[in-house]
Every structure is written in C-alpha cells, then in structure tokens.
Enzyme design. Structure first.
Site, PDB file in Angstrom:
ATOM      1  N   SER A  69      30.605 -83.396   3.433  1.00 61.88           N
ATOM      2  CA  SER A  69      30.634 -84.753   3.689  1.00 61.88           C
ATOM      3  C   SER A  69      31.936 -85.715   3.822  1.00 61.88           C
ATOM      4  O   SER A  69      32.492 -85.179   5.141  1.00 61.88           O
ATOM      5  CB  SER A  69      29.978 -85.307   2.417  1.00 61.88           C
ATOM      6  N   PHE A 130      23.262 -94.781  -4.390  1.00 56.37           N
ATOM      7  CA  PHE A 130      23.897 -93.540  -3.540  1.00 56.37           C
ATOM      8  C   PHE A 130      23.196 -92.163  -3.825  1.00 56.37           C
ATOM      9  O   PHE A 130      22.372 -91.715  -2.977  1.00 56.37           O
ATOM     10  CB  PHE A 130      25.333 -93.694  -3.156  1.00 56.37           C
ATOM     11  N   ASP A 189      18.468 -83.896   5.496  1.00 57.71           N
ATOM     12  CA  ASP A 189      19.476 -84.831   4.991  1.00 57.71           C
ATOM     13  C   ASP A 189      19.279 -86.225   5.602  1.00 57.71           C
ATOM     14  O   ASP A 189      19.201 -86.493   6.605  1.00 57.71           O
ATOM     15  CB  ASP A 189      20.940 -84.253   5.765  1.00 57.71           C
ATOM     16  N   HIS A 216      21.370 -83.234   1.777  1.00 60.06           N
ATOM     17  CA  HIS A 216      22.921 -83.453   1.981  1.00 60.06           C
ATOM     18  C   HIS A 216      23.583 -82.548   1.086  1.00 60.06           C
ATOM     19  O   HIS A 216      24.842 -82.624   1.262  1.00 60.06           O
ATOM     20  CB  HIS A 216      23.011 -84.976   1.578  1.00 60.06           C
TER      21      HIS A 216
END
Length: 239
Positions: A69, A130, A189, A216
C-alpha cells in the site's frame, strides 16, 4: 552476497502487520517503519518527501523491497530518486492513488479529501473507518485490520498527503533500466483496482499476480500464496 529483504508497511500500520508473512517467508526480512509509525520519529514535512526520505535513507543499497500500500508508494519513490534496488514487490500498491481523467483505476480525490478532513477532527475515528472498509471483504480481512498498530497524528497526516500527492507513473515509464518488479494484488481490493497494478506493471515490464478472493491485505489473508510468490521472485533477482 544475498540481497537484503526489506518490508515497508502501509498507512496506519507498523511492523506487526507483516508478522504472518515474515514467519511464512522463513528468510531474514527487516521492516522499515514509516515516519510517525511504529514508534519512529514524526516526518519532518507533511508530504511525500517527508514520508519517503527517512525510509529511503535508512535502506541499504541493492536490497529487495516489499512495499504494501503506502509502503509501495515509498518503494516507487525510491525508484524515482535513483535508489539502487535489486527488485521490488508491490503489494496492493499503485503508481497513483487518486483518480484522474487518464487514470480512472483509482480512488476519487474527493474521498481522500474527506478522509483528510476527518483526520483533522478525529484521527482515531478516521483510522477505524478506514480499517472497517478494508475489513468488509472477509472475516480474515476483518481479523487482519484489528492489528494493534498505532501511528502519530503527524504520521497519519503525512501519509494521506503523500498518497494525495504521489504520481509515480513517470518514474516507471522513464526508468532506463528498472529493476524487476512483481505486482501482487487482490481481486476484491476496495482501494486499489487490479487495473492499476496491470498498468503499473506494463509501464516497467513487471509481472502481475492477482489473488481473486483477496482484498487489500493479501499478505495477511493469503499469506502462503504471497510468501510463495515472493520466494519465486527472490530466486529470480538473486540468481
């Protein structure tokens, strides 16, 4: 001499997010924490340079980087700056996080702006939202985002600013002799579409592997497959 293996975590996470992968790899791997994460000093500036420079400066030359990421963004910035890299594995990472007319495979800029505004009001709540988004993919993803990693407010703000700013497509296309790259991603993702990985890989002659059921955090939820892919990549770049 064997090239060092370095792991760089993503936004709001620290070295603990790589614990399953490090165990599965069964080879030495060091973690380079992001500024303001994992007890590291806060970034000097709230921008991509403030996030990337301390990591790049701390890394030895000719290492194999595994960036997840935001950690992948830092790895690509290292490539742009001319850091000697033996190879790069990019997990759920993209050359550009925010959407543009010529880059639709990304997150709308308004979403990131809203996230930055939320961070100003309540960093803890923003991180929770998140992580909930990432955890909706599966029960394994939900367990992975329960990781106790913490980051400072400045570290979180700089990380979001870096993602908003970064456009590293030119670094890939403009590299005269780019190191070998492996782009690993999840077909489910919610942040990084597989098209972003495919386009990133095409720009530098890299290879793509997509785990259809992963989200993810494939290094946490599909650890065996990711470790095997990294092992094969290491054999290629270290031979």
């Amino acid at each position: 001499m064997t090239a060092p293996l370095l792991l760089v975590p993503g936004w709001s996470f620290d070295a603990r997010v790589f614990a399953p992968l490090r165990a599965a790899l069964e080879v030495p791997a060091d973690v380079l924490e992001l500024p303001g994460h994992g007890g590291c000093a806060d970034p000097g500036t709230v921008e991509l340079a403030g996030v990337a420079a301390p990591v790049i400066d701390a890394a030895p030359d000719d290492a194999v980087w595994v960036g997840w990421s935001l950690g992948g963004t830092v790895a690509l910035e290292a490539l742009r700056r001319g850091k000697p890299l033996r190879g790069v594995v990019l997990i759920a990472a993209t050359p550009r996080f925010t959407m543009e007319a010529d880059w639709p495979c990304a997150t709308p800029a308004a979403e990131l702006t809203a996230m930055q505004a939320g961070l100003g009001r309540s960093p803890a709540a923003t991180v929770r939202r998140f992580r909930r988004q990432l955890g909706r993919v599966s029960a394994d993803d939900a367990a992975a985002v329960a990781d106790p990693s913490q980051a400072s407010n400045d570290g979180l703000a700089a990380g979001l600013a870096a993602l908003a700013e970064a456009d590293l497509r030119g670094a890939l296309a403009g590299a005269v002799q780019p190191p070998p790259t492996l782009w690993l991603g999840g077909g489910r993702d919610p942040l990084v579409p597989t098209a972003a990985l495919q386009r990133g890989a095409a720009a530098c002659g890299g290879r793509v592997e997509i785990l259809d059921d992963a989200g993810h955090l494939p290094h946490c939820t599909h650890t065996t497959e990711v470790a095997q892919a990294i092992h094969c990549f290491l054999e290629e770049v270290r031979s």
